[in-house]
Design a protein around this motif. Structure first.
Motif, PDB file in Angstrom:
ATOM      1  N   GLU A 142       0.821  -1.213   0.000  1.00  0.00           N
ATOM      2  CA  GLU A 142       0.000   0.000   0.000  1.00  0.00           C
ATOM      3  C   GLU A 142       0.857   1.266   0.000  1.00  0.00           C
ATOM      4  O   GLU A 142       0.598   2.222   0.732  1.00  0.00           O
ATOM      5  CB  GLU A 142      -0.954  -0.001   1.204  1.00  0.00           C
ATOM      6  CG  GLU A 142      -1.941  -1.175   1.180  1.00  0.00           C
ATOM      7  CD  GLU A 142      -2.904  -1.153   2.355  1.00  0.00           C
ATOM      8  OE1 GLU A 142      -2.663  -0.373   3.304  1.00  0.00           O
ATOM      9  OE2 GLU A 142      -3.884  -1.915   2.322  1.00  0.00           O
ATOM     10  N   ILE A 143       1.903   1.243  -0.835  1.00  0.00           N
ATOM     11  CA  ILE A 143       2.760   2.417  -0.974  1.00  0.00           C
ATOM     12  C   ILE A 143       2.025   3.472  -1.798  1.00  0.00           C
ATOM     13  O   ILE A 143       1.529   3.181  -2.884  1.00  0.00           O
ATOM     14  CB  ILE A 143       4.093   2.048  -1.648  1.00  0.00           C
ATOM     15  CG1 ILE A 143       4.882   1.070  -0.770  1.00  0.00           C
ATOM     16  CG2 ILE A 143       4.929   3.303  -1.923  1.00  0.00           C
ATOM     17  CD1 ILE A 143       6.158   0.562  -1.409  1.00  0.00           C
ATOM     18  N   GLU A 144       1.939   4.664  -1.276  1.00  0.00           N
ATOM     19  CA  GLU A 144       1.274   5.758  -1.987  1.00  0.00           C
ATOM     20  C   GLU A 144       2.320   6.516  -2.813  1.00  0.00           C
ATOM     21  O   GLU A 144       3.177   7.201  -2.272  1.00  0.00           O
ATOM     22  CB  GLU A 144       0.585   6.702  -0.996  1.00  0.00           C
ATOM     23  CG  GLU A 144      -0.559   6.041  -0.242  1.00  0.00           C
ATOM     24  CD  GLU A 144      -1.274   7.024   0.672  1.00  0.00           C
ATOM     25  OE1 GLU A 144      -0.952   8.238   0.609  1.00  0.00           O
ATOM     26  OE2 GLU A 144      -2.137   6.584   1.455  1.00  0.00           O
ATOM     27  N   TRP A 145       2.209   6.372  -4.117  1.00  0.00           N
ATOM     28  CA  TRP A 145       3.195   6.982  -4.999  1.00  0.00           C
ATOM     29  C   TRP A 145       2.836   8.432  -5.309  1.00  0.00           C
ATOM     30  O   TRP A 145       1.703   8.741  -5.639  1.00  0.00           O
ATOM     31  CB  TRP A 145       3.306   6.198  -6.297  1.00  0.00           C
ATOM     32  CG  TRP A 145       3.863   4.823  -6.105  1.00  0.00           C
ATOM     33  CD1 TRP A 145       3.194   3.634  -6.164  1.00  0.00           C
ATOM     34  CD2 TRP A 145       5.225   4.486  -5.788  1.00  0.00           C
ATOM     35  NE1 TRP A 145       4.035   2.584  -5.922  1.00  0.00           N
ATOM     36  CE2 TRP A 145       5.295   3.076  -5.691  1.00  0.00           C
ATOM     37  CE3 TRP A 145       6.384   5.238  -5.593  1.00  0.00           C
ATOM     38  CZ2 TRP A 145       6.479   2.403  -5.404  1.00  0.00           C
ATOM     39  CZ3 TRP A 145       7.562   4.567  -5.301  1.00  0.00           C
ATOM     40  CH2 TRP A 145       7.611   3.177  -5.206  1.00  0.00           C
ATOM     41  N   THR A 146       3.817   9.292  -5.171  1.00  0.00           N
ATOM     42  CA  THR A 146       3.685  10.698  -5.547  1.00  0.00           C
ATOM     43  C   THR A 146       4.737  10.993  -6.606  1.00  0.00           C
ATOM     44  O   THR A 146       5.601  10.156  -6.895  1.00  0.00           O
ATOM     45  CB  THR A 146       3.914  11.618  -4.336  1.00  0.00           C
ATOM     46  OG1 THR A 146       5.270  11.441  -3.867  1.00  0.00           O
ATOM     47  CG2 THR A 146       2.936  11.271  -3.199  1.00  0.00           C
ATOM     48  N   VAL A 147       4.680  12.169  -7.175  1.00  0.00           N
ATOM     49  CA  VAL A 147       5.685  12.552  -8.174  1.00  0.00           C
ATOM     50  C   VAL A 147       7.076  12.501  -7.554  1.00  0.00           C
ATOM     51  O   VAL A 147       8.034  12.012  -8.160  1.00  0.00           O
ATOM     52  CB  VAL A 147       5.396  13.968  -8.733  1.00  0.00           C
ATOM     53  CG1 VAL A 147       6.534  14.422  -9.640  1.00  0.00           C
ATOM     54  CG2 VAL A 147       4.073  13.984  -9.486  1.00  0.00           C
ATOM     55  N   GLN A 148       7.183  12.977  -6.316  1.00  0.00           N
ATOM     56  CA  GLN A 148       8.481  13.001  -5.632  1.00  0.00           C
ATOM     57  C   GLN A 148       9.003  11.585  -5.376  1.00  0.00           C
ATOM     58  O   GLN A 148      10.175  11.292  -5.630  1.00  0.00           O
ATOM     59  CB  GLN A 148       8.360  13.740  -4.299  1.00  0.00           C
ATOM     60  CG  GLN A 148       9.678  13.788  -3.517  1.00  0.00           C
ATOM     61  CD  GLN A 148       9.534  14.504  -2.183  1.00  0.00           C
ATOM     62  OE1 GLN A 148       8.614  15.284  -1.984  1.00  0.00           O
ATOM     63  NE2 GLN A 148      10.436  14.225  -1.259  1.00  0.00           N
ATOM     64  N   SER A 149       8.138  10.694  -4.883  1.00  0.00           N
ATOM     65  CA  SER A 149       8.580   9.336  -4.583  1.00  0.00           C
ATOM     66  C   SER A 149       8.913   8.555  -5.852  1.00  0.00           C
ATOM     67  O   SER A 149       9.849   7.759  -5.869  1.00  0.00           O
ATOM     68  CB  SER A 149       7.518   8.598  -3.764  1.00  0.00           C
ATOM     69  OG  SER A 149       6.303   8.505  -4.470  1.00  0.00           O
ATOM     70  N   LEU A 150       8.155   8.797  -6.920  1.00  0.00           N
ATOM     71  CA  LEU A 150       8.459   8.135  -8.190  1.00  0.00           C
ATOM     72  C   LEU A 150       9.786   8.617  -8.765  1.00  0.00           C
ATOM     73  O   LEU A 150      10.567   7.823  -9.304  1.00  0.00           O
ATOM     74  CB  LEU A 150       7.335   8.391  -9.204  1.00  0.00           C
ATOM     75  CG  LEU A 150       6.046   7.594  -8.995  1.00  0.00           C
ATOM     76  CD1 LEU A 150       4.951   8.112  -9.925  1.00  0.00           C
ATOM     77  CD2 LEU A 150       6.279   6.103  -9.232  1.00  0.00           C
ATOM     78  N   LEU A 151      10.038   9.913  -8.639  1.00  0.00           N
ATOM     79  CA  LEU A 151      11.316  10.467  -9.100  1.00  0.00           C
ATOM     80  C   LEU A 151      12.469   9.880  -8.296  1.00  0.00           C
ATOM     81  O   LEU A 151      13.509   9.512  -8.852  1.00  0.00           O
ATOM     82  CB  LEU A 151      11.306  11.992  -8.973  1.00  0.00           C
ATOM     83  CG  LEU A 151      12.565  12.727  -9.437  1.00  0.00           C
ATOM     84  CD1 LEU A 151      12.839  12.446 -10.916  1.00  0.00           C
ATOM     85  CD2 LEU A 151      12.443  14.229  -9.197  1.00  0.00           C
ATOM     86  N   LEU A 152      12.260   9.762  -6.981  1.00  0.00           N
ATOM     87  CA  LEU A 152      13.291   9.200  -6.113  1.00  0.00           C
ATOM     88  C   LEU A 152      13.513   7.725  -6.436  1.00  0.00           C
ATOM     89  O   LEU A 152      14.660   7.253  -6.442  1.00  0.00           O
ATOM     90  CB  LEU A 152      12.882   9.365  -4.651  1.00  0.00           C
ATOM     91  CG  LEU A 152      13.988   9.246  -3.596  1.00  0.00           C
ATOM     92  CD1 LEU A 152      15.128  10.216  -3.891  1.00  0.00           C
ATOM     93  CD2 LEU A 152      13.429   9.507  -2.202  1.00  0.00           C
ATOM     94  N   LEU A 153      12.436   7.009  -6.719  1.00  0.00           N
ATOM     95  CA  LEU A 153      12.555   5.603  -7.115  1.00  0.00           C
ATOM     96  C   LEU A 153      13.399   5.483  -8.376  1.00  0.00           C
ATOM     97  O   LEU A 153      14.280   4.615  -8.468  1.00  0.00           O
ATOM     98  CB  LEU A 153      11.167   5.007  -7.339  1.00  0.00           C
ATOM     99  CG  LEU A 153      11.137   3.572  -7.883  1.00  0.00           C
ATOM    100  CD1 LEU A 153      11.698   2.594  -6.864  1.00  0.00           C
ATOM    101  CD2 LEU A 153       9.708   3.177  -8.272  1.00  0.00           C
ATOM    102  N   PHE A 154      13.142   6.347  -9.339  1.00  0.00           N
ATOM    103  CA  PHE A 154      13.909   6.345 -10.588  1.00  0.00           C
ATOM    104  C   PHE A 154      15.390   6.593 -10.315  1.00  0.00           C
ATOM    105  O   PHE A 154      16.260   5.900 -10.862  1.00  0.00           O
ATOM    106  CB  PHE A 154      13.351   7.414 -11.535  1.00  0.00           C
ATOM    107  CG  PHE A 154      14.115   7.553 -12.820  1.00  0.00           C
ATOM    108  CD1 PHE A 154      13.957   6.617 -13.836  1.00  0.00           C
ATOM    109  CD2 PHE A 154      14.998   8.610 -13.010  1.00  0.00           C
ATOM    110  CE1 PHE A 154      14.675   6.736 -15.031  1.00  0.00           C
ATOM    111  CE2 PHE A 154      15.709   8.731 -14.194  1.00  0.00           C
ATOM    112  CZ  PHE A 154      15.548   7.795 -15.206  1.00  0.00           C
ATOM    113  N   VAL A 155      15.682   7.568  -9.448  1.00  0.00           N
ATOM    114  CA  VAL A 155      17.081   7.883  -9.099  1.00  0.00           C
ATOM    115  C   VAL A 155      17.739   6.689  -8.414  1.00  0.00           C
ATOM    116  O   VAL A 155      18.891   6.339  -8.699  1.00  0.00           O
ATOM    117  CB  VAL A 155      17.146   9.132  -8.189  1.00  0.00           C
ATOM    118  CG1 VAL A 155      18.562   9.330  -7.647  1.00  0.00           C
ATOM    119  CG2 VAL A 155      16.698  10.366  -8.953  1.00  0.00           C
TER     120      VAL A 155
END
Length: 267
Positions: A142-155
Motif C-alpha cells: 500500500e505504498i502511496e506513490w507521488t511525483v516526488q517518490s516516483l522520481l526518487l525511485l527512478f534515481v
C-alpha cells in the motif's frame, strides 16, 4: 565537453540501432533469451514464496517487503545486464586475444567501445520481471506513490545500475595485470545475492562488507527501505546516489590506471 558528449551519444545511437537490427533478424534467439531470464528470476521468487509459506516474517521483514527489495535489485541489474554486459568479456575477448590493441588505435574512449559493442537482450527479461514484481509488492504494501517518490525511485534504480557497473568495472580491470580476472569478478558478483535480502538478517561482518567495502547493499536494500517508512534507514537510502557516483569515479580511476599498465599479449 558538450561536443564530446554529443559525439558519443550519436555513436552509441548508431551502435544500439545496429544491435537492434541484428536482434530482430534472429527473433527466436531474442525471445528465447528473454524467456529464459524471466524463468530464472521467477524460479528465485518461487523459492522465496515457499519459504514464506512456512513463516510469516523473517526477522521483522514481510514477504512483500523482501519482494520489493528484489524488484529494486532486478531493475538495477537489468541496466547493467542490457548496456554493460560486455565488460565481463574484457579478459578473454579483448586482452587475451589482442583485440584491445585495436581499441587503443581508435580516437574513441576504449571503455566506451567495449560497452557499445554489445547489447544483451536477455536483460530486457530482467527489466520486465523487475517492473512486475515492483508493482505487485508496492500494491500489497500500500505504498502511496507521488511525483516526488516516483522520481526518487527512478534515481535509486539508476544508482543501483551504476553501482553494479562500477563494482564490475573495478574488478574486471584486474585483467590488465592478470590477463583475465573473470573468476574474481564472478566471485565478487555472487555477493550481490546478499543484497536481495534485508541486511539485518546477516552477521555484522557481512553487513559491513556489502555496505562499505563492496557496496552491494546500496543496490537494493537501502534504497528499498526508504519506502517502508523506517526512519533509521532514511539517511542511508538518501546517500545511495552519492555512493554510486563515488564508486564509479573510483572504478574509472582504477580502469585508467589499468590501461596505463596494459601490455599487449602479442596474439
Amino acid at each position: 565537453m558538450w561536443k564530446k558528449c554529443k559525439r558519443y551519444t550519436f555513436l552509441y545511437g548508431k551502435y544500439f540501432s545496429n544491435h537492434l537490427k541484428v536482434m530482430m533478424e534472429y527473433k527466436a534467439d531474442f525471445f528465447i533469451g528473454l524467456f529464459s531470464v524471466m524463468v530464472q528470476q521467477f524460479t528465485a521468487l518461487f523459492f522465496l514464496k515457499i519459504v514464506f509459506d512456512h513463516i510469516e516474517v523473517l526477522k521483522g521483514w514481510t514477504f512483500y517487503e523482501i519482494l520489493f527489495i528484489y524488484a529494486i535489485a532486478f531493475l538495477g541489474r537489468s541496466i547493467h545486464h542490457i548496456f554493460f554486459d560486455n565488460l565481463w568479456t574484457l579478459g578473454w575477448q579483448y586482452i587475451r586475444s589482442g583485440n584491445f590493441d585495436r581499441l587503443l588505435l581508435r580516437p574513441v574512449n576504449p571503455l566506451f567501445q567495449i560497452v557499445a559493442e554489445r547489447v544483451q537482450q536477455d536483460g530486457f527479461g530482467q527489466l520486465i520481471i523487475g517492473g512486475i514484481v515492483l508493482t505487485i509488492a508496492s500494491v500489497n504494501l500500500e505504498i502511496e506513490w507521488t511525483v516526488q517518490s516516483l522520481l526518487l525511485l527512478f534515481v535509486f534504480i539508476i544508482s543501483s545500475g551504476v553501482l553494479f557497473v562500477a563494482i564490475n568495472l573495478f574488478f574486471i580491470t584486474f585483467s590488465f595485470w592478470m590477463v583475465d580476472s573473470l573468476p574474481i569478478v564472478v566471485s565478487v558478483f555472487q555477493l550481490s545475492e546478499f543484497a536481495r535480502y534485508p541486511l539485518t538478517i546477516y552477521p555484522k561482518a557481512v553487513t559491513l562488507i556489502i555496505t562499505w567495502l563492496i557496496p552491494y547493499g546500496f543496490t537494493a536494500y537501502y534504497p528499498a527501505t526508504y519506502f517502508f517508512e523506517r526512519e533509521s534507514m532514511v539517511a542511508m537510502a538518501l546517500i545511495t546516489p552519492a555512493i554510486a557516483v563515488l564508486s564509479f569515479v573510483i572504478a574509472y580511476w582504477f580502469w585508467n590506471k589499468g590501461i596505463r599498465a596494459f601490455t599487449s599479449t602479442g596474439s
